[in-house]
Design a protein around this motif. Structure first.
Motif, PDB file in Angstrom:
ATOM      1  N   TYR A   1     -24.291 -20.158 -35.988  1.00  0.00           N
ATOM      2  CA  TYR A   1     -25.082 -20.639 -34.832  1.00  0.00           C
ATOM      3  C   TYR A   1     -25.905 -21.871 -35.147  1.00  0.00           C
ATOM      4  N   ALA A   2     -26.718 -21.440 -36.318  1.00  0.00           N
ATOM      5  CA  ALA A   2     -27.776 -22.597 -36.549  1.00  0.00           C
ATOM      6  C   ALA A   2     -26.848 -23.989 -36.987  1.00  0.00           C
ATOM      7  N   ASP A   3     -26.014 -23.740 -37.602  1.00  0.00           N
ATOM      8  CA  ASP A   3     -24.936 -24.885 -38.347  1.00  0.00           C
ATOM      9  C   ASP A   3     -24.560 -25.827 -37.060  1.00  0.00           C
ATOM     10  N   HIS A   4     -23.987 -25.126 -35.830  1.00  0.00           N
ATOM     11  CA  HIS A   4     -23.532 -25.729 -34.776  1.00  0.00           C
ATOM     12  C   HIS A   4     -24.461 -26.427 -33.919  1.00  0.00           C
ATOM     13  N   ARG A   5     -25.931 -26.129 -34.076  1.00  0.00           N
ATOM     14  CA  ARG A   5     -27.035 -26.587 -33.426  1.00  0.00           C
ATOM     15  C   ARG A   5     -27.964 -27.508 -34.449  1.00  0.00           C
ATOM     16  N   GLY A   6     -27.324 -27.746 -35.690  1.00  0.00           N
ATOM     17  CA  GLY A   6     -28.075 -28.565 -36.529  1.00  0.00           C
ATOM     18  C   GLY A   6     -29.516 -28.006 -36.911  1.00  0.00           C
ATOM     19  N   LEU A   7     -29.628 -26.618 -36.659  1.00  0.00           N
ATOM     20  CA  LEU A   7     -30.855 -25.852 -37.152  1.00  0.00           C
ATOM     21  C   LEU A   7     -30.822 -25.538 -38.396  1.00  0.00           C
ATOM     22  N   ASP A   8     -32.113 -25.102 -38.908  1.00  0.00           N
ATOM     23  CA  ASP A   8     -32.308 -24.482 -40.255  1.00  0.00           C
ATOM     24  C   ASP A   8     -32.339 -23.050 -39.989  1.00  0.00           C
ATOM     25  N   ILE A   9     -31.360 -22.058 -40.727  1.00  0.00           N
ATOM     26  CA  ILE A   9     -31.466 -20.694 -40.061  1.00  0.00           C
ATOM     27  C   ILE A   9     -32.589 -20.021 -40.467  1.00  0.00           C
ATOM     28  N   ARG A  10     -33.490 -20.723 -41.404  1.00  0.00           N
ATOM     29  CA  ARG A  10     -35.048 -19.894 -41.718  1.00  0.00           C
ATOM     30  C   ARG A  10     -35.621 -20.120 -40.475  1.00  0.00           C
ATOM     31  N   ASP A  11     -35.312 -20.946 -39.579  1.00  0.00           N
ATOM     32  CA  ASP A  11     -36.389 -21.027 -38.452  1.00  0.00           C
ATOM     33  C   ASP A  11     -35.836 -20.205 -37.234  1.00  0.00           C
ATOM     34  N   ILE A  12     -34.679 -19.569 -37.414  1.00  0.00           N
ATOM     35  CA  ILE A  12     -34.214 -18.528 -36.379  1.00  0.00           C
ATOM     36  C   ILE A  12     -34.997 -17.116 -36.746  1.00  0.00           C
TER      37      ILE A  12
ATOM     38  N   ASP B   1     -38.616  -5.715 -10.367  1.00  0.00           N
ATOM     39  CA  ASP B   1     -37.310  -5.851 -10.383  1.00  0.00           C
ATOM     40  C   ASP B   1     -37.101  -6.742 -11.570  1.00  0.00           C
ATOM     41  N   GLY B   2     -36.421  -6.563 -12.602  1.00  0.00           N
ATOM     42  CA  GLY B   2     -36.113  -7.565 -13.527  1.00  0.00           C
ATOM     43  C   GLY B   2     -35.132  -7.323 -14.773  1.00  0.00           C
ATOM     44  N   ALA B   3     -34.476  -8.395 -15.111  1.00  0.00           N
ATOM     45  CA  ALA B   3     -33.610  -8.100 -16.235  1.00  0.00           C
ATOM     46  C   ALA B   3     -33.727  -9.127 -17.245  1.00  0.00           C
ATOM     47  N   ILE B   4     -33.445  -8.952 -18.491  1.00  0.00           N
ATOM     48  CA  ILE B   4     -33.405  -9.946 -19.605  1.00  0.00           C
ATOM     49  C   ILE B   4     -32.095  -9.794 -20.133  1.00  0.00           C
ATOM     50  N   CYS B   5     -31.503 -10.885 -20.804  1.00  0.00           N
ATOM     51  CA  CYS B   5     -30.562 -10.878 -21.503  1.00  0.00           C
ATOM     52  C   CYS B   5     -30.730 -11.765 -22.798  1.00  0.00           C
ATOM     53  N   LEU B   6     -30.488 -10.960 -23.992  1.00  0.00           N
ATOM     54  CA  LEU B   6     -30.736 -11.571 -25.183  1.00  0.00           C
ATOM     55  C   LEU B   6     -29.755 -11.318 -26.305  1.00  0.00           C
ATOM     56  N   TYR B   7     -29.617 -11.829 -27.218  1.00  0.00           N
ATOM     57  CA  TYR B   7     -28.664 -11.722 -28.440  1.00  0.00           C
ATOM     58  C   TYR B   7     -29.181 -11.299 -29.872  1.00  0.00           C
ATOM     59  N   LEU B   8     -28.460 -10.462 -30.330  1.00  0.00           N
ATOM     60  CA  LEU B   8     -28.706 -10.051 -31.831  1.00  0.00           C
ATOM     61  C   LEU B   8     -27.562 -10.243 -32.621  1.00  0.00           C
ATOM     62  N   ALA B   9     -27.858 -11.005 -33.722  1.00  0.00           N
ATOM     63  CA  ALA B   9     -26.809 -11.265 -34.414  1.00  0.00           C
ATOM     64  C   ALA B   9     -26.899 -11.237 -35.974  1.00  0.00           C
ATOM     65  N   SER B  10     -25.668 -11.100 -36.825  1.00  0.00           N
ATOM     66  CA  SER B  10     -25.643 -10.949 -37.998  1.00  0.00           C
ATOM     67  C   SER B  10     -26.231 -12.395 -38.631  1.00  0.00           C
ATOM     68  N   GLU B  11     -26.275 -12.065 -40.038  1.00  0.00           N
ATOM     69  CA  GLU B  11     -26.596 -13.379 -40.745  1.00  0.00           C
ATOM     70  C   GLU B  11     -25.389 -14.245 -40.642  1.00  0.00           C
ATOM     71  N   ARG B  12     -24.018 -13.657 -40.807  1.00  0.00           N
ATOM     72  CA  ARG B  12     -23.104 -14.727 -40.876  1.00  0.00           C
ATOM     73  C   ARG B  12     -22.920 -15.311 -39.196  1.00  0.00           C
ATOM     74  N   TYR B  13     -23.178 -14.609 -38.286  1.00  0.00           N
ATOM     75  CA  TYR B  13     -23.075 -15.448 -37.096  1.00  0.00           C
ATOM     76  C   TYR B  13     -24.204 -16.362 -36.905  1.00  0.00           C
ATOM     77  N   ALA B  14     -25.587 -15.947 -37.163  1.00  0.00           N
ATOM     78  CA  ALA B  14     -26.625 -16.932 -37.200  1.00  0.00           C
ATOM     79  C   ALA B  14     -26.448 -18.120 -37.904  1.00  0.00           C
ATOM     80  N   ALA B  15     -25.776 -17.926 -39.044  1.00  0.00           N
ATOM     81  CA  ALA B  15     -25.442 -19.227 -39.791  1.00  0.00           C
ATOM     82  C   ALA B  15     -24.765 -20.243 -39.256  1.00  0.00           C
TER      83      ALA B  15
END
Lengths: 412, 412
Positions: free
Chosen positions: A241-252, A225-239
């Motif tokens: 997402y990275a910005d709000h978390r202080g990440l470099d998008i190249r690390d995503i 029994d098991g479930a996974i939930c994950l997210y796939l995103a465009s470059e626009r959203y990933a940028a």
């Protein structure tokens, strides 16, 4: 067009050792827990989600419930109105869901897709559950009246290897041993507290049982029994997402490459088709080489980790040569030389795979993607492969009928 | 990005009056016939097909067979290796397959997608089949232990209309009469040789039976075996297709607009959500207005035909105001004024709809798309609406849980 980047933003895995029927919980409860866990981990705003996809094999049979994607609306009022879709390609259900999320994102239709892979299998006894798995093959032709049809069908894949190249079952036992050992390091693995060693895997007797021919209980993936939930995103959203978390998008991590192929649903026709081919399963091989090509990598030695679909030990044995770790038929060499274990040149299934981590059928492709994400972001914790930058995963449905391969990585 | 054109190249419908179990034929045989019929009609080169999708609701339950998309490989050796996917959103399964084909094409991943919608339902008796349909709703909460749960749930939609606006059941009977009458013109309709008139539809007695509350047998769509095979294509492929046939690409129908929304799977929550809203089902309304907006049309009067999801007469009654033919709650006026019949201002279901043509659940969205194609190309024969240029279709899954609307037309 195909170059549009698609990012993976992480997610959540339920504990694969749980038995949700014993907890009196509906499959929707499992989906909800995976979803809520994913929101806590990623801090994604539910209102940002453009579409929600579900990969599930046979909720209708195991849980008397279809239309599973609609349950998202029950999790959060912000899902009211959001488009949802359920995908089913047997054991590759959540990989085709991920592929399709990629297509919607690359088409510019959606920026952020939430994807749940889920299966609840412990609602029925092993014989009935084994029968249900037969619907991933040609049930009427290959499974009617056969107890545990899948181990028997995959046993035939072993027989085909034996016929073409010779096959020493000790290497299959070694694959079981490695996966169980890796699972000990994975806090969500179903078998993390089980005892298993090479002697047991090679035994027929009180510690192990033969199901059919060369296939013993220890050669099989788990009923999970098991479930996974994950997210796939465009470059626009990933940028964003990275910005709000202080990440470099190249690390995503991104989907660097993918392959998707279908072979004959009947095992006999599949193998007849490959007579004279270098590979026992050329259609599976093509999914892998298509992924390599799209990812711009030369061969498997550009990878740091492989998560493969070891529904049976022979499926992983097949993956070893089909990924190109050895010449066709020489998979045993990579096992013998320690290539595929943790610390080896190219570790396979640090998670424990389907044998060790577990195999909630429709969730497995998403679990492999999430583990690929964890490896390349250095967040796999106790089962991290140090410095992993590129991971390939192979998710197969039926007897390698649907084949989906992804290469996931950063800074391509 | 969303402006990339997606064309419909026609296809084939099986005779919905057939009973394939009685012919001793597997669901794969039905798919094969639809596929081969589509090749004969369209003269598409099978080797041109980039991907093959299947919309199917519950093959696992009705036919003990999942992984249906893999059967393509059995139809023609040129499908070996071709990516395939099965989609399931209850009665909207093939509409989400079509949406996803559109996404893959708009992403530039595939140029030509072959799509089969299929359901074989006459494998089980009516009570068991009715129970299986319950898996499109929240089975455990809404259907356990209830005989024929779906007529009862849709009966509640009628009750809600009655509560909010008043509802005269005679208008539901009139909807049944129109759909049966239209089906007489459709050579593939299940009920084309059945006798039904307004008196029967309004009767409770030897010619008709009440299932629950206001829902009689004549208010229900049919239990149907059927498959549709059609083709969706990029502009690049459509141009080649037109060129080879001496057609003007502007005469080939396109997806002009689409909407896709999800509401609560539970009927009670769905209706509670809409308290105070203009519409009983605002999430369904949104799928329609999204399609209008994307198609650049103002309102329903820009359409020439509607094919809607009349799983019950009340579902079509709902569609009349939700498509905007009348103010909310005034659907009866459009029926009274003859707007929706053949020859009316905006004919609904010239095909006979789900009540007259039949409702092979997972095939219905594809059947609606194919009928939309036929209407706008002037090839609907005996059920052609003269001069139709724009057709909308609404395919719903569950109790209007998944909602998919397309506007199909030429020369936008």
């Amino acid at each position: 067009m195909e170059d549009k980047k698609v990012y993976i933003l992480g997610g959540y895995q339920t504990d694969f050792a749980r038995n949700w029927a014993r907890e009196n919980k509906h499959i929707a409860a499992m989906m909800r827990e995976a979803y809520q866990g994913s929101v806590e981990i990623t801090k994604i705003e539910p209102g940002d989600i453009d579409a929600a996809f579900v990969g599930n094999f046979a909720g209708e049979l195991y849980c008397m419930q279809g239309h599973l994607s609609a349950f998202f609306v029950d999790f959060d009022p912000r899902f009211v109105g959001v488009p949802t879709i359920r995908f089913e390609n047997a054991c590759a259900s959540s990989a085709v869901a991920a592929l399709s999320a990629m297509a919607y994102i690359q088409a510019g239709i959606y920026d952020l897709v939430c994807l749940i892979g889920v299966e609840q299998m412990k609602t029925v006894d092993a014989a009935r559950g084994g029968d249900y798995l037969g619907t991933a093959a040609w049930y009427e032709q290959e499974c009617t009246g056969i107890e545990f049809p899948f181990p028997k069908l995959f046993g035939k894949l072993g027989d085909e290897y034996d016929k073409r190249y010779g096959l020493d079952n000790n290497y299959l036992a070694r694959i079981a041993e490695i996966n169980y050992a890796n699972a000990k390091n994975n806090p969500n693995a179903q078998t993390r507290n089980w005892f298993m060693n090479l002697e047991h895997a090679n035994t027929c007797g009180k510690y192990n049982t033969t199901l059919s021919g060369r296939i013993k209980v220890t050669d099989c993936s788990q009923i999970t029994d098991g479930a996974i939930c994950l997210y796939l995103a465009s470059e626009r959203y990933a940028a964003k997402y990275a910005d709000h978390r202080g990440l470099d998008i190249r690390d995503i991590p991104r989907m660097l490459g993918w392959g998707h192929t279908t072979a004959h649903i009947e095992f006999a026709r599949k193998v007849a088709d490959s007579a004279g081919d270098d590979y026992v399963l050329p259609v599976t091989r093509k999914a892998i080489t298509d992924a390599y090509k799209r990812a711009g990598i030369k061969d498997c030695w550009d990878l740091d980790v492989i998560e493969t679909h070891d529904c049976f030990t022979i499926s992983e044995y097949m993956a070893v040569d089909h990924f190109g770790l050895t010449k066709p038929g020489d998979s045993w060499k990579a096992i013998e030389e320690g290539v595929i274990g943790m610390g080896g040149k190219l570790p396979i299934n640090p998670s424990g795979g389907l044998i060790g981590c577990g195999h909630p059928v429709g969730a497995t492709g998403a679990r492999q993607l999430l583990d690929a994400y964890k490896q390349v972001t250095g967040t796999a914790g106790t089962y991290q492969v140090a410095g992993a930058k590129k991971v390939a995963m192979l998710n197969i449905g039926g007897i390698a009928t649907t084949n989906v391969c992804f290469v996931v990585g950063t800074k391509n």
